[in-house]
Design a protein around this motif. Structure first.
Motif, mmCIF file in Angstrom:
data_model
loop_
_atom_site.group_PDB
_atom_site.id
_atom_site.type_symbol
_atom_site.label_atom_id
_atom_site.label_comp_id
_atom_site.label_asym_id
_atom_site.label_seq_id
_atom_site.Cartn_x
_atom_site.Cartn_y
_atom_site.Cartn_z
ATOM 1 N N GLN A 38 0.730 -1.305 -0.018
ATOM 2 C CA GLN A 38 0.083 0.106 -0.016
ATOM 3 C C GLN A 38 0.774 1.377 -0.201
ATOM 4 O O GLN A 38 0.577 2.227 -0.649
ATOM 5 C CB GLN A 38 -1.022 0.076 1.213
ATOM 6 C CG GLN A 38 -2.084 -0.838 1.224
ATOM 7 C CD GLN A 38 -2.801 -1.162 2.232
ATOM 8 O OE1 GLN A 38 -2.195 -0.717 3.413
ATOM 9 N NE2 GLN A 38 -4.188 -1.549 2.369
ATOM 10 N N HIS A 39 1.964 1.207 0.758
ATOM 11 C CA HIS A 39 2.833 2.280 0.826
ATOM 12 C C HIS A 39 3.581 2.545 -0.543
ATOM 13 O O HIS A 39 3.639 3.701 -1.054
ATOM 14 C CB HIS A 39 3.939 2.301 1.958
ATOM 15 C CG HIS A 39 4.769 3.177 2.076
ATOM 16 N ND1 HIS A 39 4.330 4.307 2.434
ATOM 17 C CD2 HIS A 39 6.079 3.552 1.885
ATOM 18 C CE1 HIS A 39 5.478 5.478 2.598
ATOM 19 N NE2 HIS A 39 6.468 4.737 2.055
ATOM 20 N N TYR A 40 3.942 1.504 -1.147
ATOM 21 C CA TYR A 40 4.441 1.532 -2.456
ATOM 22 C C TYR A 40 3.668 2.201 -3.707
ATOM 23 O O TYR A 40 3.790 3.209 -4.318
ATOM 24 C CB TYR A 40 5.206 0.189 -2.899
ATOM 25 C CG TYR A 40 5.477 0.106 -4.453
ATOM 26 C CD1 TYR A 40 6.538 0.715 -4.680
ATOM 27 C CD2 TYR A 40 4.620 -0.308 -5.386
ATOM 28 C CE1 TYR A 40 7.087 0.560 -6.072
ATOM 29 C CE2 TYR A 40 4.884 -0.179 -6.760
ATOM 30 C CZ TYR A 40 6.096 0.226 -7.160
ATOM 31 O OH TYR A 40 6.309 0.353 -8.570
ATOM 32 N N LEU A 41 2.550 1.613 -3.623
ATOM 33 C CA LEU A 41 1.425 2.244 -4.443
ATOM 34 C C LEU A 41 1.064 3.679 -4.065
ATOM 35 O O LEU A 41 0.761 4.293 -5.347
ATOM 36 C CB LEU A 41 0.094 1.309 -4.302
ATOM 37 C CG LEU A 41 0.217 -0.152 -4.706
ATOM 38 C CD1 LEU A 41 -1.000 -1.278 -4.695
ATOM 39 C CD2 LEU A 41 0.657 -0.109 -6.513
ATOM 40 N N ALA A 42 1.152 4.065 -2.773
ATOM 41 C CA ALA A 42 0.766 5.353 -2.693
ATOM 42 C C ALA A 42 1.818 6.293 -3.259
ATOM 43 O O ALA A 42 1.727 7.384 -3.692
ATOM 44 C CB ALA A 42 0.725 5.639 -1.436
ATOM 45 N N GLN A 43 3.190 5.795 -2.984
ATOM 46 C CA GLN A 43 4.458 6.582 -3.379
ATOM 47 C C GLN A 43 4.357 6.496 -5.094
ATOM 48 O O GLN A 43 4.615 7.865 -5.553
ATOM 49 C CB GLN A 43 5.707 5.787 -2.832
ATOM 50 C CG GLN A 43 5.964 6.180 -1.411
ATOM 51 C CD GLN A 43 7.215 5.746 -1.107
ATOM 52 O OE1 GLN A 43 7.725 4.615 -1.714
ATOM 53 N NE2 GLN A 43 8.043 6.434 -0.392
ATOM 54 N N ARG A 44 4.073 5.785 -5.641
ATOM 55 C CA ARG A 44 4.038 5.368 -7.100
ATOM 56 C C ARG A 44 3.009 6.551 -7.701
ATOM 57 O O ARG A 44 2.993 7.119 -8.749
ATOM 58 C CB ARG A 44 3.678 4.239 -7.384
ATOM 59 C CG ARG A 44 4.069 3.720 -9.068
ATOM 60 C CD ARG A 44 5.348 3.955 -9.348
ATOM 61 N NE ARG A 44 5.792 4.029 -10.664
ATOM 62 C CZ ARG A 44 7.050 4.271 -11.319
ATOM 63 N NH1 ARG A 44 7.804 4.530 -10.608
ATOM 64 N NH2 ARG A 44 7.079 4.696 -12.471
ATOM 65 N N ALA A 45 1.870 6.653 -7.069
ATOM 66 C CA ALA A 45 0.550 7.465 -7.422
ATOM 67 C C ALA A 45 1.154 8.917 -7.407
ATOM 68 O O ALA A 45 0.935 9.572 -8.380
ATOM 69 C CB ALA A 45 -0.697 6.924 -6.647
ATOM 70 N N ALA A 46 1.556 8.975 -6.180
ATOM 71 C CA ALA A 46 2.393 10.612 -6.041
ATOM 72 C C ALA A 46 3.277 10.850 -7.002
ATOM 73 O O ALA A 46 3.318 11.891 -7.770
ATOM 74 C CB ALA A 46 2.762 10.748 -4.727
ATOM 75 N N TYR A 47 4.318 9.840 -7.269
ATOM 76 C CA TYR A 47 5.145 10.085 -8.441
ATOM 77 C C TYR A 47 4.526 10.341 -9.861
ATOM 78 O O TYR A 47 4.674 11.458 -10.467
ATOM 79 C CB TYR A 47 6.014 8.906 -8.514
ATOM 80 C CG TYR A 47 7.204 8.966 -9.568
ATOM 81 C CD1 TYR A 47 8.385 9.636 -9.333
ATOM 82 C CD2 TYR A 47 6.881 8.590 -10.902
ATOM 83 C CE1 TYR A 47 9.376 9.591 -10.335
ATOM 84 C CE2 TYR A 47 7.797 8.732 -11.959
ATOM 85 C CZ TYR A 47 8.897 9.321 -11.663
ATOM 86 O OH TYR A 47 10.070 9.228 -12.723
ATOM 87 N N ASN A 48 3.572 9.337 -10.258
ATOM 88 C CA ASN A 48 2.797 9.618 -11.507
ATOM 89 C C ASN A 48 2.205 10.864 -11.471
ATOM 90 O O ASN A 48 2.033 11.526 -12.550
ATOM 91 C CB ASN A 48 2.015 8.321 -11.696
ATOM 92 C CG ASN A 48 2.672 7.229 -11.876
ATOM 93 O OD1 ASN A 48 3.675 7.244 -12.485
ATOM 94 N ND2 ASN A 48 2.042 6.116 -11.754
ATOM 95 N N ARG A 49 1.402 11.424 -10.339
ATOM 96 C CA ARG A 49 0.559 12.455 -10.636
ATOM 97 C C ARG A 49 1.649 13.788 -10.592
ATOM 98 O O ARG A 49 1.152 14.819 -11.481
ATOM 99 C CB ARG A 49 -0.157 12.607 -8.963
ATOM 100 C CG ARG A 49 -1.134 13.878 -9.025
ATOM 101 C CD ARG A 49 -1.854 13.646 -7.725
ATOM 102 N NE ARG A 49 -1.147 13.417 -6.625
ATOM 103 C CZ ARG A 49 -1.009 12.172 -5.666
ATOM 104 N NH1 ARG A 49 -1.775 11.385 -6.120
ATOM 105 N NH2 ARG A 49 -0.427 11.999 -4.855
ATOM 106 N N VAL A 50 2.616 13.786 -10.072
ATOM 107 C CA VAL A 50 3.807 14.954 -10.102
ATOM 108 C C VAL A 50 4.000 14.934 -11.468
ATOM 109 O O VAL A 50 4.295 15.937 -12.165
ATOM 110 C CB VAL A 50 4.674 14.933 -9.122
ATOM 111 C CG1 VAL A 50 5.849 15.912 -9.284
ATOM 112 C CG2 VAL A 50 3.939 15.316 -7.770
#
Length: 71
Positions: free
Chosen positions: A26-38
């Motif tokens: 879940q933490h990895y997916l949240a980080q990946r989503a933030a990366y993709n969004r930025v």
């Protein structure tokens, strides 16, 4: 000879391991989503807007990675 007076049930370790893996995923997916969004937001900017901010397209990865690390 050593004797262990208290032992945990055998089912505790696999459940704890599974919960840890779920939390890590879940933490990895949240980080990946933030990366993709930025990264996507930066990609929408044109070269003039980037130049006004003092950025280049080569900076996108580092900016997005730093943002994702704060999640």
């Amino acid at each position: 000879m050593a004797h262990i007076a208290h032992t945990a049930p055998a089912t505790v370790a696999p459940i704890a391991w599974f919960n840890t893996m779920v939390a890590a995923t879940q933490h990895y997916l949240a980080q990946r989503a933030a990366y993709n969004r930025v990264f996507a937001e930066l990609s929408k900017l044109n070269d003039r807007e980037l130049d006004d901010m003092g950025l280049s397209r080569a900076d996108f990865h580092n900016i997005a990675a730093n943002s994702a690390a704060q999640v």
